[in-house]
Structures are given as C-alpha cells and as structure tokens.
Design an enzyme around this catalytic site. Structure first.
Site, PDB file in Angstrom:
ATOM      1  N   CYS A 117      65.311  37.978  57.304  1.00  0.00           N
ATOM      2  CA  CYS A 117      65.926  38.695  56.172  1.00  0.00           C
ATOM      3  C   CYS A 117      66.522  37.754  55.132  1.00  0.00           C
ATOM      4  CB  CYS A 117      66.996  39.655  56.673  1.00  0.00           C
ATOM      5  SG  CYS A 117      66.332  40.935  57.738  1.00  0.00           S
ATOM      6  N   HIS A 258      71.853  41.195  50.943  1.00  0.00           N
ATOM      7  CA  HIS A 258      70.743  41.772  51.709  1.00  0.00           C
ATOM      8  C   HIS A 258      71.114  43.204  52.096  1.00  0.00           C
ATOM      9  CE1 HIS A 258      67.732  42.479  54.635  1.00  0.00           C
ATOM     10  NE2 HIS A 258      68.537  42.365  55.676  1.00  0.00           N
ATOM     11  N   ASN A 288      65.712  48.617  54.716  1.00  0.00           N
ATOM     12  CA  ASN A 288      65.765  47.169  54.919  1.00  0.00           C
ATOM     13  C   ASN A 288      64.341  46.614  55.023  1.00  0.00           C
ATOM     14  OD1 ASN A 288      65.984  44.556  55.832  1.00  0.00           O
ATOM     15  ND2 ASN A 288      67.212  45.043  57.638  1.00  0.00           N
TER      16      ASN A 288
HETATM   17  O1  UT7 Z   1      68.535  42.886  58.778  1.00  0.00           O
HETATM   18  C1  UT7 Z   1      68.228  42.926  60.141  1.00  0.00           C
HETATM   19  C2  UT7 Z   1      69.415  42.824  60.939  1.00  0.00           C
HETATM   20  N1  UT7 Z   1      69.915  44.079  61.413  1.00  0.00           N
HETATM   21  C3  UT7 Z   1      71.080  44.542  60.972  1.00  0.00           C
HETATM   22  O2  UT7 Z   1      71.723  44.016  60.090  1.00  0.00           O
HETATM   23  C4  UT7 Z   1      71.628  45.744  61.702  1.00  0.00           C
HETATM   24  C5  UT7 Z   1      73.073  45.579  62.012  1.00  0.00           C
HETATM   25  N2  UT7 Z   1      73.567  46.655  62.861  1.00  0.00           N
HETATM   26  C6  UT7 Z   1      73.705  47.915  62.406  1.00  0.00           C
HETATM   27  O3  UT7 Z   1      73.370  48.217  61.270  1.00  0.00           O
HETATM   28  C7  UT7 Z   1      74.325  48.937  63.340  1.00  0.00           C
HETATM   29  O4  UT7 Z   1      74.898  48.283  64.426  1.00  0.00           O
HETATM   30  C8  UT7 Z   1      73.318  50.013  63.835  1.00  0.00           C
HETATM   31  C9  UT7 Z   1      72.882  50.882  62.679  1.00  0.00           C
HETATM   32  C10 UT7 Z   1      72.121  49.373  64.510  1.00  0.00           C
HETATM   33  C11 UT7 Z   1      74.015  50.904  64.865  1.00  0.00           C
HETATM   34  O5  UT7 Z   1      75.178  51.471  64.278  1.00  0.00           O
HETATM   35  P1  UT7 Z   1      76.583  51.432  65.023  1.00  0.00           P
HETATM   36  O6  UT7 Z   1      77.535  52.120  64.161  1.00  0.00           O
HETATM   37  O7  UT7 Z   1      76.856  49.991  65.388  1.00  0.00           O
HETATM   38  O8  UT7 Z   1      76.292  52.316  66.279  1.00  0.00           O
HETATM   39  P2  UT7 Z   1      76.604  51.975  67.789  1.00  0.00           P
HETATM   40  O9  UT7 Z   1      75.518  51.149  68.366  1.00  0.00           O
HETATM   41  O10 UT7 Z   1      78.030  51.496  67.917  1.00  0.00           O
HETATM   42  O11 UT7 Z   1      76.566  53.405  68.393  1.00  0.00           O
HETATM   43  C12 UT7 Z   1      77.571  54.398  68.101  1.00  0.00           C
HETATM   44  C13 UT7 Z   1      77.115  55.728  68.668  1.00  0.00           C
HETATM   45  C14 UT7 Z   1      76.643  55.622  70.106  1.00  0.00           C
HETATM   46  O12 UT7 Z   1      76.970  56.832  70.757  1.00  0.00           O
HETATM   47  P3  UT7 Z   1      78.253  56.939  71.701  1.00  0.00           P
HETATM   48  O13 UT7 Z   1      78.067  55.907  72.772  1.00  0.00           O
HETATM   49  O14 UT7 Z   1      79.441  56.646  70.822  1.00  0.00           O
HETATM   50  O15 UT7 Z   1      78.221  58.348  72.206  1.00  0.00           O
HETATM   51  C15 UT7 Z   1      75.151  55.498  69.992  1.00  0.00           C
HETATM   52  O16 UT7 Z   1      74.492  55.973  71.121  1.00  0.00           O
HETATM   53  O17 UT7 Z   1      75.999  56.194  67.912  1.00  0.00           O
HETATM   54  C16 UT7 Z   1      74.882  56.378  68.782  1.00  0.00           C
HETATM   55  N3  UT7 Z   1      73.696  56.011  68.055  1.00  0.00           N
HETATM   56  C17 UT7 Z   1      72.979  56.882  67.335  1.00  0.00           C
HETATM   57  N4  UT7 Z   1      73.143  58.203  67.154  1.00  0.00           N
HETATM   58  C18 UT7 Z   1      72.245  58.821  66.352  1.00  0.00           C
HETATM   59  C19 UT7 Z   1      73.147  54.774  67.921  1.00  0.00           C
HETATM   60  N5  UT7 Z   1      72.064  54.838  67.125  1.00  0.00           N
HETATM   61  C20 UT7 Z   1      71.930  56.133  66.759  1.00  0.00           C
HETATM   62  C21 UT7 Z   1      71.030  56.852  65.940  1.00  0.00           C
HETATM   63  N6  UT7 Z   1      71.216  58.159  65.765  1.00  0.00           N
HETATM   64  N7  UT7 Z   1      69.996  56.235  65.331  1.00  0.00           N
END
Ligand code: UT7
Length: 333
Positions: A117, A258, A288
C-alpha cells in the site's frame, strides 16, 4: 545555478466499471452495510470483473489514456517507467515493461516496485531520484493494484476493504524551487510478516494443490495490529517530515493519506491536529486499492489543487512499509 528536481506535471486515473456494493458483500459474508460504513467508511468499491484475460496493466493503460486527455505529452519522450504494484499481470515479465510497450513509451526502460500500500510513495521517491540525478528528464510513475484477485470473499476481516484501481503521475525536471517534490521519509520493518501477508504463491510456498486447498493465495491480516501501526507510523513520519522542512500544520494545504479505513484516516488527522477538511478522502467510493489510493485521490482532487500548495502524502502497508512525501503542487488545473 538552481538544482534540478522533479515535479508532477500531470495526473491520470482509472477505476474498473464494476461497482461492488456493501449490499453485495453482505450476501458473501456475515456483515452489513451499516457495519462496513461505520467501521471502515466504505460504501462501494470497484473491481475488475469478467473482462477475460486482463489484469492490472489494463487499469494502468486506461490511467495513462486518461492522463493523455488531461496533459499533452509524447510517450516517446518518457525515459523511465516505474510501476508500484503487488498484483502484476504475471510473476515475470515485469508489468512496467508491458505497460510501456502497450502505451507507446517504447524508448523507456521499466521496472516494478513492491511496497504494497506504500507503493506510490516509494515509487515517487524512486522516480524523483532518477530526475534529481540529472540523467533523466521524464519519468512515468504508475501505482495500482487489483487486490480483488488476492481477496478471499469468504473472509469478512478483509473482503469489505480491498478494491482495484490505478493512478499515474508524470514527473518532469524543473529548476523552479517554488514547486515540485521537496523531501521524503521512508521506512520499512520486516519484523511484521505474520500481521499482513499472503503465504502462498511466492518462492517459499509456490502454488500447489495444497496451497490452493489451504486458501493460501489470499491476503490475511491481523486488522487491529495493522490499524494501530498504520495510525502511529503515518502520523509520526508526516510530522517528522514537516519538522525537517520547518512546516507547521497551518502551512500544509493538503494531507493525502492511504485510504484503508476512514477511522485510520481520522485518527491520523487527529494525532497531527489537522482539520479533516484538509484531508483528501475518497475511500467511500473506491475502497482500498493498495498502491492506487494516493494517486486516485490526486486524480479526484486535481481541480482543487493550486500552484504552490504544500502537500503531504503518507502511506502504510504490508512489509511493514510506510513513509511520507512533501511536495509543492506545480500547476493550476
Ligand atoms: O491497507 C492494508 C492494510 N489493512 C488495513 O489497514 C486494515 C486495518 N484494520 C482495519 O481496518 C480494521 O481492524 C478492520 C476493518 C479489519 C476490523 O475492524 P475492527 O473495528 O478492528 O473490528 P474488530 O476486529 O475489533 O472486530 C469488532 C467486532 C467483532 O465482534 P465482537 O467480537 O465484538 O462480537 C468482530 O467479530 O466486529 C466483528 N466484525 C465484523 N462484523 C461485521 C469484524 N469484521 C466484521 C465485519 N462485519 N466485516
């Protein structure tokens, strides 16, 4: 005599026609438009679909076609083609050579840059160094990806984020000290392989039935770790660069981060104490596209840019790689 340095004299861009909406993603994995909009900030993204036998070089060719409509230049005058991508058409030959040939830049030599990226920022630093060396006058810097081919549409941790797109910047030599690429800081940290990677397809795990069965040809990430590092490093390196160049936040007209997650972008702006109005954002419509996001922002915003505007570009990606570039915009649209 003034020193020769590089200036961006034109911007082009292209995104595929197919719009993959949050509603469609919600039919593939357990998620919702509401969750993706709130937690990532993407409403829709573009993916290259159904056009058989074409890959990222198709997007690059279209971006150069778009540049030629906005900026008059002779492809035969281009001496170097630098293409930042993680999704070349083939492992070999390099994609830059194919793009150069197909767009008439046949006097140029071309090579690819792999910085995920952060690709555009790294490629721009490489391109400007060719010009600053005094040996070359016109360099085409291209950056784009078709991340859809590396995306597991069964993995809700990644599939709402990734997209396809490509941008291009024409670099030329100038001695005008008031404009052009001024400075850069680039970093990488190879001690983060397990946090963001694709295990299959390289020389350690070449493609086999086993790698396919184990779904190793898709990007995997530890979202939380990537999120935190992205915020810290983009904000820190932008501030390091500003300090080095005696730039206050008031001096900066635009920050172009980015586009991986709206919350990352907002957190970077907040850490730097820069108003969000000064931050270019188009993640909601393009997602992205890895190396493509920053040039696609410049492409979107070009009509608003004014000669002399102080711009900070900053990116973070797999590697980890990250960095920032300070440039003074070179022309009114
Ligand atoms: O450029 C490439 C590099 N990549 C990035 O820069 C990505 C960086 N990371 C992120 O953007 C975020 O960490 C994500 C979008 C990947 C995930 O978001 P988050 O706010 O960190 O979610 P999380 O992993 O902390 O999950 C929070 C909750 C969880 O549920 P519980 O355990 O609180 O009940 C997950 O299971 O959200 C749930 N969850 C989702 N729910 C609906 C995780 N992904 C999803 C989803 N849809 N797609």
């Amino acid at each position: 005599m003034s020193k020769v340095h590089a200036i961006i004299t034109g911007i082009g861009g292209y995104v595929p026609q197919y719009i993959l909406t949050n509603e469609e993603i919600s039919t593939l994995v357990d998620t919702s438009d509401e969750w993706i909009t709130k937690r990532i900030g993407i409403k829709e993204r573009r993916v290259l679909k159904s056009e058989e036998g074409i890959g990222v070089t198709y997007l690059a060719e279209k971006a150069i076609e778009n540049l030629r409509k906005r900026k008059d230049f002779d492809p035969l005058e281009i001496e170097v083609v630098v293409f930042a991508t993680s999704t070349p058409d083939y492992i070999l030959p390099n994609a830059a050579s194919l793009i150069a040939y197909r767009t008439g830049m046949t006097k140029a030599f071309g090579f690819d840059v792999g910085a995920a990226c952060s690709g555009f920022v790294f490629a721009l630093e490489v391109g400007q160094a060719f010009i600053t060396s005094g040996k070359y006058k016109k360099v085409m810097v291209i950056a784009g990806d078709t991340l859809s081919v590396l995306t597991d549409y069964q993995d809700r941790n990644t599939c709402p984020i990734f997209s396809d797109g490509c941008g291009v910047a024409l670099l030329e030599a100038t001695t005008d000290e008031e404009i052009g690429i001024i400075d850069a800081v680039l970093h990488s940290d190879g001690n983060s392989l397990e946090h963001l990677q694709m295990w299959g397809g390289g020389s350690v795990n070449p493609a086999s039935h086993e790698t396919v069965d184990k779904r190793m040809h898709f990007i995997r990430q530890d979202g939380k770790i990537v999120f935190k590092r992205a915020v810290t490093e983009m904000a820190n390196c932008s501030e390091e660069l500003m300090k080095k160049n005696q730039l206050t936040k008031e001096d900066v007209h635009w920050i172009i981060p980015h586009q991986a997650n709206i919350r990352i972008i907002e957190a970077v702006a907040s850490r730097m104490d820069v108003p969000i109005e000064k931050v270019m954002i188009n993640i909601e419509k393009y997602g992205n596209s890895s190396a493509g996001t920053i040039p696609l922002c410049l492409w979107d915003w070009e009509p608003k840019l004014r000669k002399g505007d102080n711009i900070i570009l900053t990116a973070f990606g797999a590697g980890f790689t990250w960095g920032a570039i300070y440039l003074k915009w070179g022309y009114d649209f």
